[in-house]
Design a protein around this motif. Structure first.
Motif, PDB file in Angstrom:
ATOM      1  N   ASP A 258       0.838  -1.212   0.000  1.00  0.00           N
ATOM      2  CA  ASP A 258       0.000   0.000   0.000  1.00  0.00           C
ATOM      3  C   ASP A 258       0.869   1.258   0.000  1.00  0.00           C
ATOM      4  OD1 ASP A 258      -2.291  -1.487   0.010  1.00  0.00           O
ATOM      5  OD2 ASP A 258      -2.695  -1.273   2.156  1.00  0.00           O
ATOM      6  N   ALA A 259       1.939   1.242   0.794  1.00  0.00           N
ATOM      7  CA  ALA A 259       2.851   2.393   0.838  1.00  0.00           C
ATOM      8  C   ALA A 259       3.529   2.580  -0.513  1.00  0.00           C
ATOM      9  CB  ALA A 259       3.883   2.200   1.941  1.00  0.00           C
ATOM     10  N   ALA A 260       3.946   1.472  -1.130  1.00  0.00           N
ATOM     11  CA  ALA A 260       4.604   1.552  -2.434  1.00  0.00           C
ATOM     12  C   ALA A 260       3.670   2.139  -3.488  1.00  0.00           C
ATOM     13  CB  ALA A 260       5.076   0.164  -2.861  1.00  0.00           C
ATOM     14  N   ALA A 261       2.380   1.807  -3.397  1.00  0.00           N
ATOM     15  CA  ALA A 261       1.400   2.324  -4.362  1.00  0.00           C
ATOM     16  C   ALA A 261       1.270   3.847  -4.287  1.00  0.00           C
ATOM     17  CB  ALA A 261       0.044   1.658  -4.126  1.00  0.00           C
ATOM     18  N   HIS A 262       1.598   4.416  -3.119  1.00  0.00           N
ATOM     19  CA  HIS A 262       1.516   5.876  -2.943  1.00  0.00           C
ATOM     20  C   HIS A 262       2.906   6.484  -2.763  1.00  0.00           C
ATOM     21  CE1 HIS A 262      -2.512   4.399  -1.717  1.00  0.00           C
ATOM     22  NE2 HIS A 262      -2.923   5.495  -2.327  1.00  0.00           N
ATOM     23  N   ARG A 263       3.904   5.775  -3.241  1.00  0.00           N
ATOM     24  CA  ARG A 263       5.294   6.185  -3.033  1.00  0.00           C
ATOM     25  C   ARG A 263       5.561   7.618  -3.490  1.00  0.00           C
ATOM     26  NH1 ARG A 263      10.250   3.974  -6.754  1.00  0.00           N
ATOM     27  NH2 ARG A 263      11.922   5.185  -5.808  1.00  0.00           N
ATOM     28  N   ARG A 264       5.128   7.942  -4.698  1.00  0.00           N
ATOM     29  CA  ARG A 264       5.463   9.261  -5.245  1.00  0.00           C
ATOM     30  C   ARG A 264       4.849  10.387  -4.419  1.00  0.00           C
ATOM     31  NH1 ARG A 264       5.166   9.907 -11.597  1.00  0.00           N
ATOM     32  NH2 ARG A 264       6.834   8.376 -11.292  1.00  0.00           N
ATOM     33  N   ASP A 265       3.574  10.221  -4.054  1.00  0.00           N
ATOM     34  CA  ASP A 265       2.915  11.256  -3.246  1.00  0.00           C
ATOM     35  C   ASP A 265       3.593  11.411  -1.884  1.00  0.00           C
ATOM     36  OD1 ASP A 265       1.104  11.904  -5.173  1.00  0.00           O
ATOM     37  OD2 ASP A 265      -0.576  10.798  -4.301  1.00  0.00           O
ATOM     38  N   ILE A 266       3.945  10.279  -1.252  1.00  0.00           N
ATOM     39  CA  ILE A 266       4.586  10.346   0.071  1.00  0.00           C
ATOM     40  C   ILE A 266       5.937  11.047  -0.033  1.00  0.00           C
ATOM     41  CG2 ILE A 266       5.523   8.991   1.991  1.00  0.00           C
ATOM     42  CD1 ILE A 266       3.416   6.808   1.261  1.00  0.00           C
ATOM     43  N   GLN A 267       6.686  10.748  -1.089  1.00  0.00           N
ATOM     44  CA  GLN A 267       7.990  11.380  -1.263  1.00  0.00           C
ATOM     45  C   GLN A 267       7.850  12.882  -1.504  1.00  0.00           C
ATOM     46  OE1 GLN A 267      10.990   9.484  -0.863  1.00  0.00           O
ATOM     47  NE2 GLN A 267      11.579  11.610  -0.528  1.00  0.00           N
ATOM     48  N   TRP A 268       6.857  13.250  -2.312  1.00  0.00           N
ATOM     49  CA  TRP A 268       6.586  14.683  -2.543  1.00  0.00           C
ATOM     50  C   TRP A 268       6.192  15.359  -1.237  1.00  0.00           C
ATOM     51  CZ3 TRP A 268       3.298  14.095  -7.648  1.00  0.00           C
ATOM     52  CH2 TRP A 268       4.175  14.003  -8.736  1.00  0.00           C
ATOM     53  N   ASP A 269       5.341  14.685  -0.471  1.00  0.00           N
ATOM     54  CA  ASP A 269       4.951  15.237   0.833  1.00  0.00           C
ATOM     55  C   ASP A 269       6.182  15.498   1.694  1.00  0.00           C
ATOM     56  OD1 ASP A 269       2.246  15.117   0.261  1.00  0.00           O
ATOM     57  OD2 ASP A 269       1.943  13.180   1.231  1.00  0.00           O
ATOM     58  N   HIS A 270       7.052  14.492   1.767  1.00  0.00           N
ATOM     59  CA  HIS A 270       8.265  14.615   2.590  1.00  0.00           C
ATOM     60  C   HIS A 270       9.112  15.804   2.143  1.00  0.00           C
ATOM     61  CE1 HIS A 270      12.622  13.887   3.078  1.00  0.00           C
ATOM     62  NE2 HIS A 270      12.282  13.575   4.318  1.00  0.00           N
ATOM     63  N   ASP A 271       9.334  15.909   0.845  1.00  0.00           N
ATOM     64  CA  ASP A 271      10.197  16.986   0.330  1.00  0.00           C
ATOM     65  C   ASP A 271       9.590  18.359   0.602  1.00  0.00           C
ATOM     66  OD1 ASP A 271      11.876  15.009  -0.523  1.00  0.00           O
ATOM     67  OD2 ASP A 271      11.278  15.108  -2.629  1.00  0.00           O
ATOM     68  N   ALA A 272       8.272  18.477   0.425  1.00  0.00           N
ATOM     69  CA  ALA A 272       7.606  19.757   0.691  1.00  0.00           C
ATOM     70  C   ALA A 272       7.656  20.108   2.168  1.00  0.00           C
ATOM     71  CB  ALA A 272       6.151  19.702   0.204  1.00  0.00           C
ATOM     72  N   LEU A 273       7.478  19.100   3.030  1.00  0.00           N
ATOM     73  CA  LEU A 273       7.515  19.339   4.481  1.00  0.00           C
ATOM     74  C   LEU A 273       8.901  19.796   4.940  1.00  0.00           C
ATOM     75  CD1 LEU A 273       5.422  16.267   5.693  1.00  0.00           C
ATOM     76  CD2 LEU A 273       4.743  18.666   5.877  1.00  0.00           C
ATOM     77  N   VAL A 274       9.950  19.153   4.400  1.00  0.00           N
ATOM     78  CA  VAL A 274      11.318  19.541   4.777  1.00  0.00           C
ATOM     79  C   VAL A 274      11.591  20.977   4.337  1.00  0.00           C
ATOM     80  CG1 VAL A 274      13.770  19.105   4.333  1.00  0.00           C
ATOM     81  CG2 VAL A 274      12.239  17.194   4.813  1.00  0.00           C
ATOM     82  N   GLN A 275      11.143  21.312   3.115  1.00  0.00           N
ATOM     83  CA  GLN A 275      11.357  22.674   2.616  1.00  0.00           C
ATOM     84  C   GLN A 275      10.596  23.686   3.474  1.00  0.00           C
ATOM     85  OE1 GLN A 275      13.554  23.396   0.440  1.00  0.00           O
ATOM     86  NE2 GLN A 275      13.136  25.578   0.197  1.00  0.00           N
ATOM     87  N   LEU A 276       9.370  23.363   3.846  1.00  0.00           N
ATOM     88  CA  LEU A 276       8.588  24.255   4.709  1.00  0.00           C
ATOM     89  C   LEU A 276       9.225  24.371   6.094  1.00  0.00           C
ATOM     90  CD1 LEU A 276       4.952  23.197   3.755  1.00  0.00           C
ATOM     91  CD2 LEU A 276       5.894  25.508   3.532  1.00  0.00           C
TER      92      LEU A 276
END
Length: 378
Positions: A258-276
């Motif tokens: 399930d996590a792999a199926a949403h991998r791209r969104d989770i990674q984008w979330d992580h990158d945006a959160l770190v930048q914020l």
């Protein structure tokens, strides 16, 4: 960036300011990005960075800081899950942590109002996934514990395990409570060896309690016997333990997929959160320093009003006014020892570097800073 420029940044103590910035970030990755910040030499890029710092500072004043707790680097686990790997409980909880932070920061952004700002795009990039977040947190109570409710099969297996355990303990309780075995037992207790329930028996009495010997005490005076009456119940329990582990592995594999199926969104979330996280750290530091956004110039002129060195106590630091690049392009500072010459030069250089890193500077209104290719100090 040249070694000479790097050496000058250390001389002017930019790393110390960046460490102050890192202390205001929450996630480890944002802290590291704070420490690795280097001055931009493009005026437009510097203006964009300052726009972000402005926006974060306004948000902090209106709503406080969003919560970046739980933001961890999950790129490697997601990559492994994407290749069919099964993640462990810690890795899945880290992914849930990113999803929780995404939801909280997205909820924080729901208060957004007024004119668009330079950080709106980062908030808009967040993709909360409460379904996956709840699935992981509902199945994994902590790093060591999978919940009974993770699946109906697991709940059923554990119910049978409790029954087998109770049956074993019931038989053993009768043995340790029986007067006829009082001379056989070393102690009237039930213990475990190799995951099986046993009782401690005097070595010279072991023949009086038929069963399997699983261990011997260090002195040799006690043997730990699994009475024949509980062997079957213990065997059943051991089989159920194997089934339990197989079901736990199935649950973890399913959550990993399930996590792999949403991998791209989770990674984008992580990158945006770190930048914020990094940008809000810049806003927090601005508040801490009572700092302002300087006007960014392209013509080499610098004009600081009531500027303070950021590493000195603002209650005792003497503000300075300094200008260079207008009517003259060379400035000689003279005066007695401890008269403030070095501090003045360091303040001039450090505030310039801070501006080019997108940081507000401790100075008065109408201060102006140009963007330079290099800032050198000896």
């Amino acid at each position: 960036m040249s070694d000479l420029f790097e050496k000058s940044m250390r001389t002017l103590e930019l790393p110390a300011v960046l460490e102050m910035l890192a202390q205001r970030a929450v996630s480890d990755e944002a802290k590291e990005r704070c420490r690795r910040l280097r001055p931009s030499t493009e005026p437009d890029a510097v203006s964009r960075l300052l726009d972000e710092t402005d926006a974060a500072k306004v948000r902090l004043g209106l709503h406080g800081s969003p919560s970046f707790t739980g933001v961890k680097d999950v790129a490697q686990p997601l990559n492994r899950a994407d290749h069919g790997g099964m993640l462990n409980t810690r890795e899945l909880l880290d992914i849930a942590g990113v999803l929780t932070a995404t939801r909280r920061v997205s909820d924080y952004d729901a208060e957004r109002q007024g004119e668009p700002t330079a950080i709106d795009r980062l908030f808009s990039a967040l993709r909360p996934n409460k379904y996956l977040e709840d699935r992981i947190r509902g199945a994994i109570l902590d790093e060591e514990t999978i919940a009974d409710t993770a699946s109906p099969e697991l709940a059923d297996i554990r119910r049978h395990m409790r029954q087998a355990q109770a049956k074993s303990r019931q038989i053993l309780q009768k043995i340790i409570s029986s007067p006829s075995y009082s001379k056989v037992l070393q102690d009237n207790i039930i213990t475990q060896r190799d995951g099986r329930f046993v009782v401690p028996v005097k070595a010279d009495q072991k023949g009086n309690l038929p069963g399997l010997i699983h261990d011997v005490s260090s002195t040799g005076a006690t043997v730990f016997v699994e009475p024949m009456g509980v062997v079957q119940a213990n065997n059943e329990y051991a089989e159920l333990q194997a089934k339990e582990q197989a079901e736990i592995d199935r649950i973890l594999a399913e959550l990993s997929a399930d996590a792999a199926a949403h991998r791209r969104d989770i990674q984008w979330d992580h990158d945006a959160l770190v930048q914020l996280d990094l940008i809000f750290a810049r806003g927090e530091l601005s508040y801490k320093m009572d700092a302002i956004r300087p006007q960014v110039r392209r013509d080499g002129l610098i004009r600081l009003r009531k500027a303070r060195h950021p590493l000195l106590d603002k209650k005792t630091a003497v503000p300075i006014d300094i200008e260079l690049g207008g009517a003259f392009d060379t400035l000689v500072i003279t005066g007695p020892n401890t008269g403030g010459k070095t501090v003045s030069l360091k303040t001039l250089g450090l505030l310039t570097l801070m501006t080019q890193c997108g940081l507000h500077i401790p100075a008065g209104d109408r201060s102006e800073v140009s963007v330079y290719e290099r800032v050198l100090a000896d």
